[in-house]
Design a protein around this motif. Structure first.
Motif, PDB file in Angstrom:
ATOM      1  N   ARG A   1       0.859  -1.178   0.000  1.00 14.67           N
ATOM      2  CA  ARG A   1       0.000   0.000   0.000  1.00 14.67           C
ATOM      3  C   ARG A   1       0.898   1.232   0.000  1.00 14.67           C
ATOM      4  O   ARG A   1       2.080   1.140   0.376  1.00 14.67           O
ATOM      5  CB  ARG A   1      -0.905   0.013   1.233  1.00 14.67           C
ATOM      6  CG  ARG A   1      -0.133   0.196   2.538  1.00 14.67           C
ATOM      7  CD  ARG A   1      -1.044   0.454   3.718  1.00 14.67           C
ATOM      8  NE  ARG A   1      -0.308   0.454   4.964  1.00 14.67           N
ATOM      9  CZ  ARG A   1       0.498   1.419   5.385  1.00 14.67           C
ATOM     10  NH1 ARG A   1       0.702   2.485   4.644  1.00 14.67           N
ATOM     11  NH2 ARG A   1       1.127   1.336   6.535  1.00 14.67           N
ATOM     12  N   PRO A   2       0.389   2.384  -0.409  1.00 13.87           N
ATOM     13  CA  PRO A   2       1.180   3.616  -0.281  1.00 13.87           C
ATOM     14  C   PRO A   2       1.564   3.806   1.194  1.00 13.87           C
ATOM     15  O   PRO A   2       0.739   3.657   2.088  1.00 13.87           O
ATOM     16  CB  PRO A   2       0.221   4.702  -0.748  1.00 13.87           C
ATOM     17  CG  PRO A   2      -0.736   3.989  -1.655  1.00 13.87           C
ATOM     18  CD  PRO A   2      -0.898   2.614  -1.044  1.00 13.87           C
ATOM     19  N   GLY A   3       2.820   4.065   1.427  1.00 14.20           N
ATOM     20  CA  GLY A   3       3.302   4.211   2.798  1.00 14.20           C
ATOM     21  C   GLY A   3       3.727   2.905   3.443  1.00 14.20           C
ATOM     22  O   GLY A   3       4.191   2.887   4.575  1.00 14.20           O
ATOM     23  N   GLY A   4       3.572   1.793   2.718  1.00 18.63           N
ATOM     24  CA  GLY A   4       4.013   0.505   3.245  1.00 18.63           C
ATOM     25  C   GLY A   4       5.529   0.440   3.320  1.00 18.63           C
ATOM     26  O   GLY A   4       6.241   1.309   2.811  1.00 18.63           O
ATOM     27  N   VAL A   5       6.027  -0.602   3.945  1.00 18.93           N
ATOM     28  CA  VAL A   5       7.463  -0.759   4.170  1.00 18.93           C
ATOM     29  C   VAL A   5       7.953  -2.054   3.528  1.00 18.93           C
ATOM     30  O   VAL A   5       7.329  -3.102   3.697  1.00 18.93           O
ATOM     31  CB  VAL A   5       7.775  -0.796   5.683  1.00 18.93           C
ATOM     32  CG1 VAL A   5       9.239  -1.115   5.942  1.00 18.93           C
ATOM     33  CG2 VAL A   5       7.389   0.509   6.338  1.00 18.93           C
ATOM     34  N   ALA A   6       9.054  -1.961   2.811  1.00 19.57           N
ATOM     35  CA  ALA A   6       9.715  -3.152   2.267  1.00 19.57           C
ATOM     36  C   ALA A   6      10.995  -3.395   3.053  1.00 19.57           C
ATOM     37  O   ALA A   6      11.851  -2.522   3.149  1.00 19.57           O
ATOM     38  CB  ALA A   6      10.030  -2.958   0.786  1.00 19.57           C
ATOM     39  N   MET A   7      11.091  -4.576   3.636  1.00 19.70           N
ATOM     40  CA  MET A   7      12.281  -5.001   4.364  1.00 19.70           C
ATOM     41  C   MET A   7      12.966  -6.033   3.470  1.00 19.70           C
ATOM     42  O   MET A   7      12.390  -7.082   3.187  1.00 19.70           O
ATOM     43  CB  MET A   7      11.872  -5.628   5.692  1.00 19.70           C
ATOM     44  CG  MET A   7      12.953  -5.675   6.709  1.00 19.70           C
ATOM     45  SD  MET A   7      13.526  -4.054   7.259  1.00 19.70           S
ATOM     46  CE  MET A   7      12.045  -3.319   7.936  1.00 19.70           C
ATOM     47  N   VAL A   8      14.170  -5.722   2.982  1.00 21.93           N
ATOM     48  CA  VAL A   8      14.775  -6.534   1.928  1.00 21.93           C
ATOM     49  C   VAL A   8      16.165  -7.023   2.320  1.00 21.93           C
ATOM     50  O   VAL A   8      17.023  -6.226   2.704  1.00 21.93           O
ATOM     51  CB  VAL A   8      14.861  -5.725   0.612  1.00 21.93           C
ATOM     52  CG1 VAL A   8      15.480  -6.560  -0.501  1.00 21.93           C
ATOM     53  CG2 VAL A   8      13.479  -5.211   0.197  1.00 21.93           C
ATOM     54  N   ASN A   9      16.347  -8.324   2.179  1.00 26.92           N
ATOM     55  CA  ASN A   9      17.666  -8.923   2.331  1.00 26.92           C
ATOM     56  C   ASN A   9      18.426  -8.653   1.029  1.00 26.92           C
ATOM     57  O   ASN A   9      17.960  -8.990  -0.053  1.00 26.92           O
ATOM     58  CB  ASN A   9      17.507 -10.428   2.560  1.00 26.92           C
ATOM     59  CG  ASN A   9      18.826 -11.146   2.736  1.00 26.92           C
ATOM     60  OD1 ASN A   9      19.884 -10.525   2.847  1.00 26.92           O
ATOM     61  ND2 ASN A   9      18.771 -12.453   2.755  1.00 26.92           N
ATOM     62  N   ARG A  10      19.586  -8.043   1.115  1.00 27.41           N
ATOM     63  CA  ARG A  10      20.352  -7.662  -0.080  1.00 27.41           C
ATOM     64  C   ARG A  10      21.047  -8.836  -0.781  1.00 27.41           C
ATOM     65  O   ARG A  10      21.619  -8.659  -1.852  1.00 27.41           O
ATOM     66  CB  ARG A  10      21.417  -6.635   0.287  1.00 27.41           C
ATOM     67  CG  ARG A  10      20.876  -5.244   0.461  1.00 27.41           C
ATOM     68  CD  ARG A  10      22.037  -4.251   0.434  1.00 27.41           C
ATOM     69  NE  ARG A  10      21.558  -2.899   0.507  1.00 27.41           N
ATOM     70  CZ  ARG A  10      21.226  -2.163  -0.548  1.00 27.41           C
ATOM     71  NH1 ARG A  10      21.307  -2.677  -1.755  1.00 27.41           N
ATOM     72  NH2 ARG A  10      20.800  -0.930  -0.399  1.00 27.41           N
ATOM     73  N   VAL A  11      21.025 -10.017  -0.215  1.00 25.89           N
ATOM     74  CA  VAL A  11      21.729 -11.156  -0.806  1.00 25.89           C
ATOM     75  C   VAL A  11      21.087 -11.517  -2.139  1.00 25.89           C
ATOM     76  O   VAL A  11      19.920 -11.892  -2.206  1.00 25.89           O
ATOM     77  CB  VAL A  11      21.720 -12.373   0.142  1.00 25.89           C
ATOM     78  CG1 VAL A  11      22.348 -13.577  -0.530  1.00 25.89           C
ATOM     79  CG2 VAL A  11      22.453 -12.037   1.428  1.00 25.89           C
ATOM     80  N   ARG A  12      21.862 -11.389  -3.190  1.00 25.13           N
ATOM     81  CA  ARG A  12      21.368 -11.671  -4.551  1.00 25.13           C
ATOM     82  C   ARG A  12      21.438 -13.169  -4.813  1.00 25.13           C
ATOM     83  O   ARG A  12      22.507 -13.781  -4.748  1.00 25.13           O
ATOM     84  CB  ARG A  12      22.216 -10.906  -5.563  1.00 25.13           C
ATOM     85  CG  ARG A  12      21.803 -11.167  -6.993  1.00 25.13           C
ATOM     86  CD  ARG A  12      22.686 -10.401  -7.953  1.00 25.13           C
ATOM     87  NE  ARG A  12      22.486 -10.903  -9.307  1.00 25.13           N
ATOM     88  CZ  ARG A  12      22.519 -10.140 -10.377  1.00 25.13           C
ATOM     89  NH1 ARG A  12      22.766  -8.849 -10.278  1.00 25.13           N
ATOM     90  NH2 ARG A  12      22.328 -10.660 -11.566  1.00 25.13           N
TER      91      ARG A  12
END
Length: 150
Positions: free
Chosen positions: A41-52
Motif C-alpha cells: 500500500r502507499p506508505g508501506g514498508v519493504a524489508m529486503v535482504n540484499r543477498v542476490r
C-alpha cells in the motif's frame, strides 16, 4: 521462490492480501522484492535482504535480473530498508537465522510491540529446540539493529 501472505486482525475474510494493500513486504531476495512491491500500500514498508540469488525465472530466461532492484524500489517511492541478513546470520554462526533476523527487522512496524514478537519466537524455540533460544534472540536483536541502521 515462495510467496506467502500473512493477515491478522479482528475481521479477516481471506488469507490473500489484494495488490496494493500490504503493509509490509519482507523480501528475502532483492529482485523478488522488486517483483512483488506492487503488493504494498502507499506508505508501506519493504524489508529486503540484499543477498542476490537469481530466482528460477531468471535462469529460465523469463525475467532479466535488474541492475539495482533496491534502487528501483526506492525510485518508485517505496520505503525500503535493505541490508545483508545473510551476513548477519553467518556472523552469528547459522545461515538459517535469516528468518529470525528479518522478523527482528520488521518488528517495529507491526501493530504490537517488538518484545511480544520476540517472546513468541523464543517460546517456540524453548518448547522445541531449547539450545537455539539464545542464538535466535541474538538474531532478532541483530535484525532490529540492522533495520535501524538501514
Amino acid at each position: 521462490m515462495v510467496t506467502s501472505h500473512v493477515r491478522f486482525g479482528d475481521k479477516v475474510l481471506s488469507p490473500s492480501i489484494p495488490a496494493g494493500e500490504a503493509d509490509i513486504l519482507v523480501g528475502f531476495e532483492p529482485a523478488e522484492a522488486l517483483r512483488w512491491c506492487g503488493q504494498l500500500r502507499p506508505g508501506g514498508v519493504a524489508m529486503v535482504n540484499r543477498v542476490r540469488q537469481e530466482p528460477p525465472v531468471v535462469s529460465f530466461g523469463l525475467y532479466d535480473y535488474p541492475d539495482d532492484p533496491v534502487g528501483d524500489m526506492r525510485k518508485a517511492g517505496i520505503n525500503v530498508h535493505a541490508f545483508d541478513a545473510g551476513a548477519i546470520a553467518r556472523d552469528l554462526g547459522n545461515a538459517k537465522l535469516v528468518n529470525t533476523v528479518m522478523l527482528g527487522a520488521i518488528s517495529r512496524y507491526l501493530p504490537f510491540s517488538p518484545e511480544i514478537l520476540k517472546e513468541v519466537i523464543l517460546q517456540a524455540f524453548r518448547a522445541r529446540k531449547p539450545k537455539l533460544v539464545e542464538i535466535n534472540e541474538k538474531a532478532f536483536e541483530a535484525g532490529q539493529a540492522a533495520e535501524a541502521a538501514s
